[in-house]
Scaffold this active site. Structure first.
Site, mmCIF file in Angstrom:
data_model
loop_
_atom_site.group_PDB
_atom_site.id
_atom_site.type_symbol
_atom_site.label_atom_id
_atom_site.label_comp_id
_atom_site.label_asym_id
_atom_site.label_seq_id
_atom_site.Cartn_x
_atom_site.Cartn_y
_atom_site.Cartn_z
ATOM 1 N N GLU A 254 12.070 15.137 -1.967
ATOM 2 C CA GLU A 254 10.683 14.781 -1.648
ATOM 3 C C GLU A 254 10.646 13.888 -0.425
ATOM 4 O O GLU A 254 11.584 13.113 -0.191
ATOM 5 C CB GLU A 254 10.045 14.011 -2.825
ATOM 6 C CG GLU A 254 9.870 14.850 -4.060
ATOM 7 C CD GLU A 254 9.178 14.090 -5.196
ATOM 8 O OE1 GLU A 254 8.858 14.727 -6.199
ATOM 9 O OE2 GLU A 254 8.979 12.865 -5.083
ATOM 10 N N LYS A 256 10.104 10.745 1.599
ATOM 11 C CA LYS A 256 10.070 9.334 1.207
ATOM 12 C C LYS A 256 9.032 8.643 2.077
ATOM 13 O O LYS A 256 9.286 8.303 3.228
ATOM 14 C CB LYS A 256 11.444 8.678 1.375
ATOM 15 C CG LYS A 256 11.464 7.241 0.859
ATOM 16 C CD LYS A 256 12.851 6.643 0.969
ATOM 17 C CE LYS A 256 12.961 5.333 0.208
ATOM 18 N NZ LYS A 256 11.986 4.333 0.624
ATOM 19 N N ARG A 261 3.983 1.512 -3.048
ATOM 20 C CA ARG A 261 4.048 2.160 -4.354
ATOM 21 C C ARG A 261 2.781 1.836 -5.132
ATOM 22 O O ARG A 261 2.380 0.670 -5.194
ATOM 23 C CB ARG A 261 5.260 1.619 -5.106
ATOM 24 C CG ARG A 261 5.517 2.272 -6.460
ATOM 25 C CD ARG A 261 6.429 3.440 -6.264
ATOM 26 N NE ARG A 261 6.861 4.072 -7.501
ATOM 27 C CZ ARG A 261 8.111 4.017 -7.960
ATOM 28 N NH1 ARG A 261 9.022 3.314 -7.339
ATOM 29 N NH2 ARG A 261 8.447 4.671 -9.045
ATOM 30 N N ARG A 275 4.315 -2.054 -7.080
ATOM 31 C CA ARG A 275 5.655 -1.928 -7.649
ATOM 32 C C ARG A 275 6.036 -3.194 -8.412
ATOM 33 O O ARG A 275 6.760 -3.150 -9.386
ATOM 34 C CB ARG A 275 6.610 -1.695 -6.487
ATOM 35 C CG ARG A 275 8.036 -1.890 -6.816
ATOM 36 C CD ARG A 275 8.825 -1.360 -5.677
ATOM 37 N NE ARG A 275 10.202 -1.755 -5.758
ATOM 38 C CZ ARG A 275 11.117 -1.235 -4.979
ATOM 39 N NH1 ARG A 275 10.785 -0.324 -4.085
ATOM 40 N NH2 ARG A 275 12.351 -1.607 -5.073
ATOM 41 N N GLU A 305 2.687 6.963 -3.764
ATOM 42 C CA GLU A 305 2.816 6.050 -2.632
ATOM 43 C C GLU A 305 1.558 6.161 -1.772
ATOM 44 O O GLU A 305 1.138 7.268 -1.427
ATOM 45 C CB GLU A 305 4.064 6.446 -1.820
ATOM 46 C CG GLU A 305 4.451 5.479 -0.746
ATOM 47 C CD GLU A 305 5.455 4.399 -1.191
ATOM 48 O OE1 GLU A 305 5.795 4.313 -2.392
ATOM 49 O OE2 GLU A 305 5.866 3.638 -0.309
ATOM 50 N N PHE A 346 3.741 11.559 -6.840
ATOM 51 C CA PHE A 346 5.001 12.247 -7.112
ATOM 52 C C PHE A 346 5.366 12.280 -8.596
ATOM 53 O O PHE A 346 6.352 12.883 -8.970
ATOM 54 C CB PHE A 346 6.155 11.700 -6.277
ATOM 55 C CG PHE A 346 6.309 10.206 -6.264
ATOM 56 C CD1 PHE A 346 6.849 9.547 -7.340
ATOM 57 C CD2 PHE A 346 5.931 9.475 -5.150
ATOM 58 C CE1 PHE A 346 7.008 8.177 -7.322
ATOM 59 C CE2 PHE A 346 6.081 8.094 -5.117
ATOM 60 C CZ PHE A 346 6.623 7.443 -6.213
ATOM 61 N N ARG A 423 17.247 1.658 -11.958
ATOM 62 C CA ARG A 423 17.711 2.182 -10.675
ATOM 63 C C ARG A 423 18.972 2.963 -10.972
ATOM 64 O O ARG A 423 20.020 2.390 -11.221
ATOM 65 C CB ARG A 423 18.005 1.031 -9.705
ATOM 66 C CG ARG A 423 18.338 1.498 -8.295
ATOM 67 C CD ARG A 423 18.767 0.347 -7.409
ATOM 68 N NE ARG A 423 17.723 -0.610 -7.090
ATOM 69 C CZ ARG A 423 16.729 -0.387 -6.237
ATOM 70 N NH1 ARG A 423 16.651 0.755 -5.600
ATOM 71 N NH2 ARG A 423 15.834 -1.306 -6.006
ATOM 72 N N LYS A 429 17.851 7.948 -2.853
ATOM 73 C CA LYS A 429 17.148 7.949 -1.565
ATOM 74 C C LYS A 429 18.137 8.188 -0.432
ATOM 75 O O LYS A 429 19.303 7.820 -0.510
ATOM 76 C CB LYS A 429 16.387 6.647 -1.376
ATOM 77 C CG LYS A 429 17.240 5.409 -1.390
ATOM 78 C CD LYS A 429 16.366 4.167 -1.462
ATOM 79 C CE LYS A 429 17.234 2.952 -1.705
ATOM 80 N NZ LYS A 429 16.484 1.759 -2.039
HETATM 81 P P1 AMP Z 1 13.359 1.589 -1.590
HETATM 82 O O1 AMP Z 1 12.137 0.705 -1.568
HETATM 83 O O2 AMP Z 1 14.001 1.767 -0.266
HETATM 84 O O3 AMP Z 1 14.298 1.221 -2.710
HETATM 85 O O4 AMP Z 1 12.848 3.042 -1.964
HETATM 86 C C1 AMP Z 1 12.161 3.314 -3.142
HETATM 87 C C2 AMP Z 1 10.691 3.376 -2.847
HETATM 88 O O5 AMP Z 1 10.358 4.505 -2.077
HETATM 89 C C3 AMP Z 1 9.861 3.558 -4.089
HETATM 90 O O6 AMP Z 1 9.646 2.351 -4.766
HETATM 91 C C4 AMP Z 1 8.560 4.110 -3.537
HETATM 92 O O7 AMP Z 1 7.698 3.034 -3.195
HETATM 93 C C5 AMP Z 1 8.979 4.802 -2.262
HETATM 94 N N1 AMP Z 1 8.761 6.259 -2.247
HETATM 95 C C6 AMP Z 1 8.198 6.934 -1.234
HETATM 96 N N2 AMP Z 1 8.154 8.244 -1.488
HETATM 97 C C7 AMP Z 1 8.687 8.428 -2.717
HETATM 98 C C8 AMP Z 1 8.922 9.580 -3.530
HETATM 99 N N3 AMP Z 1 8.606 10.799 -3.118
HETATM 100 N N4 AMP Z 1 9.503 9.362 -4.735
HETATM 101 C C9 AMP Z 1 9.838 8.137 -5.152
HETATM 102 N N5 AMP Z 1 9.647 7.014 -4.420
HETATM 103 C C10 AMP Z 1 9.080 7.153 -3.211
#
Ligand code: AMP
Length: 589
Positions: A254, A256, A261, A275, A305, A346, A423, A429
């Site tokens: 998907e 990102k 969030r 979040r 998001e 999502f 997590r 990611k």
């Molecule tokens: P990170 O903040 O780098 O740990 O990445 C996780 C965050 O990516 C999540 O908390 C979401 O806010 C964001 N995010 C964006 N697109 C998506 C998606 N398609 N699925 C899940 N999380 C997503």
């Protein structure tokens, strides 16, 4: 229950930094707490009165706290102010001044009424809720009343709590440990207590159920509309190959989105949570209304998001443009018009009474698509299910070009449940590890335009820009340009290009984008962008750096300079852009 017991525990907790010792002290505290007060004891220990998502803030201005200390001790405010400068902690000042007072008053402390946890909580609650005229005076009175009854040690923690500065450094996880031990005798209950916490993150509530009904009470805690669920998080791996291997050869990828969030609870009432589980509903009334009209069922909880968009270029904007909206009570409407956001959904966690978190990702996504009617403001996260690394790489480039940070791979197997608060490798990611900064302006040719939307109705919303490729003698697209124009310039655009309008794309232009208006390539203007990315949609230098990809400029801005002195063949060339891309590439982190 006497507040003294809490104060003494705090004092011991302050002198340790070891999690195990902290846990033991908490267990001891919980063992001395009657079941009906356990929730209050827990909230107070966390320096609050309710779970965070309820948004009730306990807080009092320092000046007011000084007034209350003065009232309770008879020491004048100026003197207390001086002591504060010396100690740097109003809690300690309260402790000292109350001690002095006790030494000089005639009757001993023993003859006084003891301060209870219930009384402290009740006055704190009144302080948090006091509003309107005379509320400052009332807050001060409630605090002074507590200080009048407090021992020196109690005074220290009362002041720190009310100032929002308790900071005992106790993590939620430590409280969960202590609860399992206090009520189960060992850590055996831990996983069940944690499960409840992940879907109902209110430690006071969980503790009370545990204390009054035992583990059965905790087991019966369910997802409920309006109570936020702890967000599922993603692990990270450095390459798409690693990710595919970890996912068993195939996964859903998907976009990102680089936004915020949002967990949307939709029913008769609507709640939007961040979040970190803060309630954002009032800051995003547009999102609230949009999700309400897109949803076709009665009650649901969605995960997604929110991302700001440029209504005219369709470009996703950096999240900073809506961060202005957070915490602002006034001017929300103006902010909505300036920075509308799109909610990319999502996941769905709950539907009409049914907990969906135990279903697999493919099942949840299917249900999500059944109950949501996508609109301008509510869309599904774009995704690709694939096992083909080349296709996934192209998809990644497209995600970057479209303004995303990368991809989130999602497990599509049997075990792909929604793991609240975890997590793990069910979600992985993948962000890019390079960034390209332009730093210099480029001169590009206007070859087309798009009809304006919103405030730009009636004029052009954006121009389609191209670089010159001298080898092929043609113009290749690089970006849509919609920022940096004054209102006057915008209004004048259709007339400026009137004489250059043609029916279809000019034969010397190579474009994969379908513009609303096409022009003879003639007008050159100067723009500056944030970075150059690989792009499957733009044709500039296609296949040069990577097969199937061209180059695009992200976040382009008109500098205000029309380069009438330049012919279109003198515009920045596709080769120059390739050089810029290569030279300015930087590793991130
Ligand atoms: P990170 O903040 O780098 O740990 O990445 C996780 C965050 O990516 C999540 O908390 C979401 O806010 C964001 N995010 C964006 N697109 C998506 C998606 N398609 N699925 C899940 N999380 C997503």
């Amino acid at each position: 229950m006497e507040y003294r017991i809490i104060a003494e525990t705090y004092s011991k907790i302050e002198s340790t930094s070891k999690r195990l010792e902290m846990t033991d002290l908490l267990v001891e505290l919980f063992n001395q707490t009657p079941p009906e007060s356990i929730d209050k004891v827990i909230y107070l220990t966390q320096g609050k009165l309710y779970p965070d998502y309820m948004g009730v803030e306990l807080g009092i201005a320092e000046k007011l706290a000084i007034k209350a200390i003065s009232k309770a001790t008879g020491i004048n405010e100026g003197k207390i102010g001086e002591m504060l400068k010396e100690h740097g902690d109003l809690g300690l000042v309260a402790q000292e001044t109350i001690k002095k007072k006790r030494q000089t008053t005639l009757f001993s402390f023993e003859e006084r009424q003891r301060l209870t946890v219930e009384k402290v909580y009740e006055n704190f609650d009144r302080i948090a809720r006091a509003e309107g005229g005379g509320s400052q005076e009332k807050k001060m009175q409630y605090l002074a009343e507590l200080l009048n009854l407090a021992t020196p040690l109690e005074a220290r923690y009362i002041i720190r709590t009310v100032e929002g500065k308790l900071r005992l450094g106790i993590a939620d996880m430590t409280i969960l440990d202590a609860l399992s031990i206090a009520y189960g005798g060992s850590k055996e209950l831990r996983s069940e207590v944690e499960r409840a916490y992940n879907i109902h993150p209110d430690l006071g509530y969980i503790a009370k159920r545990l204390a009054t009904e035992g583990i059965e009470g905790v087991r019966s805690i369910k997802i409920s509309l309006g109570i936020p669920i702890r967000a599922m998080l993603a692990e990270r791996l450095p390459s798409l190959e690693d990710i595919l291997a970890k996912m068993g050869g195939k996964a859903a990828f998907e976009y990102k989105y680089d936004g915020m969030r949002i967990q949307a609870h939709v029913g008769e009432r609507i709640w939007l949570y961040s979040r970190r589980l803060e309630n954002l509903t009032d800051q995003f009334p547009d999102v609230r209304d949009a999700i309400k009209s897109a949803f076709k069922g009665k009650e649901a909880i969605f995960d997604g998001e929110a991302v700001p968009v440029d209504v005219n270029t369709g470009e996703l904007l950096p999240f900073q443009v809506v961060s202005h909206r957070r915490g602002r009570k006034y001017g929300i409407e103006k902010a909505i018009e300036e920075y509308p956001v799109v909610l990319f959904l999502f996941d769905i966690l709950y539907l009409d009474g049914e907990d969906l978190t135990g279903k697999t990702y493919p099942e949840r996504r299917k249900i999500l698509e059944e109950v949501i009617e996508p609109s301008e403001q509510v869309k599904f996260a774009i995704r690709l299910i694939s096992s083909d690394i080349e296709k996934i790489k192209m998809f990644f480039n497209k995600a970057i070009e479209d303004g995303c940070e990368g991809l989130v791979a999602k497990n599509i197997g049997e075990g792909s449940i929604y793991r609240a608060g975890a997590r793990e490798f069910l979600w992985i990611k993948y962000k890019r590890d390079y960034k390209v900064e332009i730093g210099d302006t480029v001169d590009l040719v206007v070859i087309g335009a798009f009809a304006g939307k919103g405030k730009r109705r009636g004029t052009y919303g954006a121009l389609l820009m191209a670089a010159y490729n001298p080898d092929k003698d043609r113009f290749e697209t690089v970006c849509k340009l919609g920022s940096g124009f004054t209102d006057e310039q915008l209004a004048y655009l259709p007339r400026k290009f009137e004489d250059l309008r043609i029916e279809r794309v000019h034969p010397r232009v190579w474009s994969k984008i379908d513009a609303d208006y096409w022009f003879v390539p003639k007008v050159v203007l100067e723009l500056i962008g944030a970075e150059i990315t690989l792009s499957p949609t733009h044709t500039c230098a296609r296949d040069v750096i990577e097969k199937g990809s061209g180059l695009a400029i992200r976040f382009p801005r008109f500098t205000g300079k029309w380069r009438d002195d330049k012919s279109p063949e003198e515009a920045t060339t596709t080769k120059e852009l390739v050089e810029m891309y290569r030279n300015q590439i930087k590793k991130i982190g």
